[in-house]
Scaffold this motif. Sequence first.
Motif, mmCIF file in Angstrom:
data_model
loop_
_atom_site.group_PDB
_atom_site.id
_atom_site.type_symbol
_atom_site.label_atom_id
_atom_site.label_comp_id
_atom_site.label_asym_id
_atom_site.label_seq_id
_atom_site.Cartn_x
_atom_site.Cartn_y
_atom_site.Cartn_z
ATOM 1 N N UNK A 101 0.830 -1.205 0.000
ATOM 2 C CA UNK A 101 0.000 0.000 0.000
ATOM 3 C C UNK A 101 0.869 1.262 0.000
ATOM 4 N N UNK A 102 1.936 1.260 0.787
ATOM 5 C CA UNK A 102 2.840 2.410 0.828
ATOM 6 C C UNK A 102 3.483 2.633 -0.543
ATOM 7 N N UNK A 103 3.912 1.559 -1.175
ATOM 8 C CA UNK A 103 4.517 1.678 -2.513
ATOM 9 C C UNK A 103 3.493 2.231 -3.509
ATOM 10 N N UNK A 104 2.253 1.739 -3.441
ATOM 11 C CA UNK A 104 1.199 2.240 -4.337
ATOM 12 C C UNK A 104 0.932 3.723 -4.100
ATOM 13 N N UNK A 105 0.802 4.120 -2.836
ATOM 14 C CA UNK A 105 0.499 5.516 -2.505
ATOM 15 C C UNK A 105 1.650 6.440 -2.888
ATOM 16 N N UNK A 106 2.875 5.987 -2.694
ATOM 17 C CA UNK A 106 4.042 6.776 -3.077
ATOM 18 C C UNK A 106 4.090 6.940 -4.594
ATOM 19 N N UNK A 107 3.797 5.862 -5.319
ATOM 20 C CA UNK A 107 3.800 5.941 -6.780
ATOM 21 C C UNK A 107 2.700 6.870 -7.281
ATOM 22 N N UNK A 108 1.539 6.842 -6.639
ATOM 23 C CA UNK A 108 0.461 7.757 -7.018
ATOM 24 C C UNK A 108 0.910 9.204 -6.874
ATOM 25 N N UNK A 109 1.613 9.496 -5.778
ATOM 26 C CA UNK A 109 2.107 10.854 -5.562
ATOM 27 C C UNK A 109 3.103 11.235 -6.654
ATOM 28 N N UNK A 110 3.997 10.323 -6.988
ATOM 29 C CA UNK A 110 4.984 10.598 -8.037
ATOM 30 C C UNK A 110 4.295 10.785 -9.394
ATOM 31 N N UNK A 111 3.314 9.946 -9.681
ATOM 32 C CA UNK A 111 2.610 10.029 -10.965
ATOM 33 C C UNK A 111 1.881 11.356 -11.136
ATOM 34 N N UNK A 112 1.397 11.897 -10.028
ATOM 35 C CA UNK A 112 0.677 13.162 -10.095
ATOM 36 C C UNK A 112 1.605 14.372 -10.015
ATOM 37 N N UNK A 113 2.905 14.113 -9.863
ATOM 38 C CA UNK A 113 3.864 15.207 -9.826
ATOM 39 C C UNK A 113 3.728 16.079 -8.590
ATOM 40 N N UNK A 114 3.092 15.561 -7.552
ATOM 41 C CA UNK A 114 2.874 16.340 -6.338
ATOM 42 C C UNK A 114 4.175 16.404 -5.563
ATOM 43 N N UNK A 115 4.651 17.613 -5.297
ATOM 44 C CA UNK A 115 5.934 17.771 -4.626
ATOM 45 C C UNK A 115 5.822 18.513 -3.303
ATOM 46 N N UNK A 116 4.630 18.726 -2.806
ATOM 47 C CA UNK A 116 4.440 19.447 -1.558
ATOM 48 C C UNK A 116 4.696 18.573 -0.353
ATOM 49 N N UNK A 117 4.037 18.894 0.741
ATOM 50 C CA UNK A 117 4.246 18.137 1.972
ATOM 51 C C UNK A 117 3.598 16.758 1.894
ATOM 52 N N UNK A 118 3.579 16.060 3.005
ATOM 53 C CA UNK A 118 3.201 14.663 3.015
ATOM 54 C C UNK A 118 1.741 14.335 2.981
ATOM 55 N N UNK A 119 0.886 15.298 2.787
ATOM 56 C CA UNK A 119 -0.539 15.035 2.848
ATOM 57 C C UNK A 119 -1.030 13.971 1.909
ATOM 58 N N UNK A 120 -0.507 13.900 0.711
ATOM 59 C CA UNK A 120 -1.060 12.981 -0.281
ATOM 60 C C UNK A 120 -0.827 11.519 0.073
ATOM 61 N N UNK A 121 0.368 11.155 0.502
ATOM 62 C CA UNK A 121 0.641 9.764 0.871
ATOM 63 C C UNK A 121 -0.164 9.394 2.110
ATOM 64 N N UNK A 122 -0.195 10.282 3.093
ATOM 65 C CA UNK A 122 -0.964 10.022 4.313
ATOM 66 C C UNK A 122 -2.446 9.876 4.027
ATOM 67 N N UNK A 123 -2.993 10.731 3.159
ATOM 68 C CA UNK A 123 -4.408 10.636 2.798
ATOM 69 C C UNK A 123 -4.707 9.319 2.102
ATOM 70 N N UNK A 124 -3.815 8.919 1.211
ATOM 71 C CA UNK A 124 -3.982 7.664 0.483
ATOM 72 C C UNK A 124 -4.005 6.484 1.461
ATOM 73 N N UNK A 125 -3.065 6.486 2.411
ATOM 74 C CA UNK A 125 -3.022 5.392 3.386
ATOM 75 C C UNK A 125 -4.247 5.413 4.300
ATOM 76 N N UNK A 126 -4.713 6.604 4.665
ATOM 77 C CA UNK A 126 -5.926 6.713 5.483
ATOM 78 C C UNK A 126 -7.106 6.107 4.736
ATOM 79 N N UNK A 127 -7.222 6.386 3.458
ATOM 80 C CA UNK A 127 -8.306 5.830 2.654
ATOM 81 C C UNK A 127 -8.228 4.307 2.564
ATOM 82 N N UNK A 128 -7.046 3.774 2.766
ATOM 83 C CA UNK A 128 -6.865 2.317 2.730
ATOM 84 C C UNK A 128 -6.997 1.689 4.122
ATOM 85 N N UNK A 129 -7.375 2.500 5.104
ATOM 86 C CA UNK A 129 -7.684 1.962 6.425
ATOM 87 C C UNK A 129 -6.598 2.102 7.475
#
Length: 74
Positions: free
Chosen positions: A38-66
């Motif tokens: 799940x961490x690898x998937x969420x990290x790749x999603x962040x990279x694919x979207x070109x998001x370079x800000x703070x950690x919200x995107x990976x944390x949000x993705x993991x939260x959505x996964x429970x």
Amino acid sequence: MLVVVVPLMLAGCGGGHDRYAAPGIDTRNLDQAKYNNDLADCTQLKKDHGFVGDGGMIGDCLTQRGYRVTDPKG
């Protein structure tokens, strides 16, 4: 003077922060293999979207996964 000050200021902006650092999570009853996937998937999603800000995107993705995120770093 600018030759010395500007590089120091720019170095301070980096701060050694890894924009893809894994957020802190509650590890109780953690299935490590599932979390790693799940961490690898969420990290790749962040990279694919070109998001370079703070950690919200990976944390949000993991939260959505429970997962319970305790420190949203990456």
